[in-house]
Design an enzyme around this catalytic site. Sequence first.
Site, mmCIF file in Angstrom:
data_model
loop_
_atom_site.group_PDB
_atom_site.id
_atom_site.type_symbol
_atom_site.label_atom_id
_atom_site.label_comp_id
_atom_site.label_asym_id
_atom_site.label_seq_id
_atom_site.Cartn_x
_atom_site.Cartn_y
_atom_site.Cartn_z
ATOM 1 N N HIS A 35 -33.320 -27.205 10.571
ATOM 2 C CA HIS A 35 -32.967 -27.572 11.942
ATOM 3 C C HIS A 35 -31.822 -28.580 11.918
ATOM 4 C CE1 HIS A 35 -37.041 -26.332 13.551
ATOM 5 N NE2 HIS A 35 -37.417 -26.693 12.345
ATOM 6 N N GLU A 117 -35.285 -31.342 9.319
ATOM 7 C CA GLU A 117 -34.210 -31.642 10.272
ATOM 8 C C GLU A 117 -33.055 -32.308 9.537
ATOM 9 O OE1 GLU A 117 -34.022 -31.169 13.612
ATOM 10 O OE2 GLU A 117 -36.098 -30.781 14.217
ATOM 11 N N HIS A 156 -33.569 -22.459 12.422
ATOM 12 C CA HIS A 156 -34.368 -22.411 13.647
ATOM 13 C C HIS A 156 -33.903 -21.248 14.515
ATOM 14 C CE1 HIS A 156 -36.318 -25.080 17.011
ATOM 15 N NE2 HIS A 156 -37.048 -24.024 16.726
ATOM 16 N N ASP A 166 -29.731 -23.905 16.177
ATOM 17 C CA ASP A 166 -29.559 -24.736 14.985
ATOM 18 C C ASP A 166 -30.043 -24.023 13.720
ATOM 19 O OD1 ASP A 166 -32.133 -25.225 16.390
ATOM 20 O OD2 ASP A 166 -32.515 -26.742 14.882
#
Length: 184
Positions: A35, A117, A156, A166
């Site tokens: 992400h 992330e 994602h 993303d």
Amino acid sequence: MKIDLNGVVRNVVKRGCNHFDERPTNVDISLLVIHNISLPAGQFGTSFVDDLFMGNINCSAHSSFTSLEGVRVSAHCFIKRTGELIQYVPFNKRAWHAGLSEFNGEPACNNFSIGIELEGTDTTPYTLAQYKTLTRISGSIMLRYPKITASRIVGHCDIAPGRKTDPGNSFNWQLFFNMLEQSS
């Protein structure tokens, strides 16, 4: 990077996030989802991503945060622009990163995935330090959870098409997979 039996990475910063729960029984961890996030969008080095994952973001701190009121999200890990890795949720637990999602016909990807992330945006190139850390942690994850193979590392955007974009066009998948292959 070493990962213990509980899914905790040794020798990295850990934050006591409570935005997670137990995975369903008899579910194998078999997917890694990449992400991006920055709060406010496009601003790096703020404390707001940490605040969001920790459940204490001040939604009045920026006009774009109003939609985050009451949102409970998390990721297993966050990689800053500097390459620093922070773990919020042990890999053996279910983080709340994927939302409405599906991979190869299997819905609810949070049940069987790990979410990482990267501090970034869809259009800002990621740093070499981030790719290096992502490569190291991904290799360790693949060793600890062997059902995660290179073909089961996705963005994602791949599990929530039309809803999420993303890690975006700025993510260099070829570079990442080359680095991952060279590290093994």
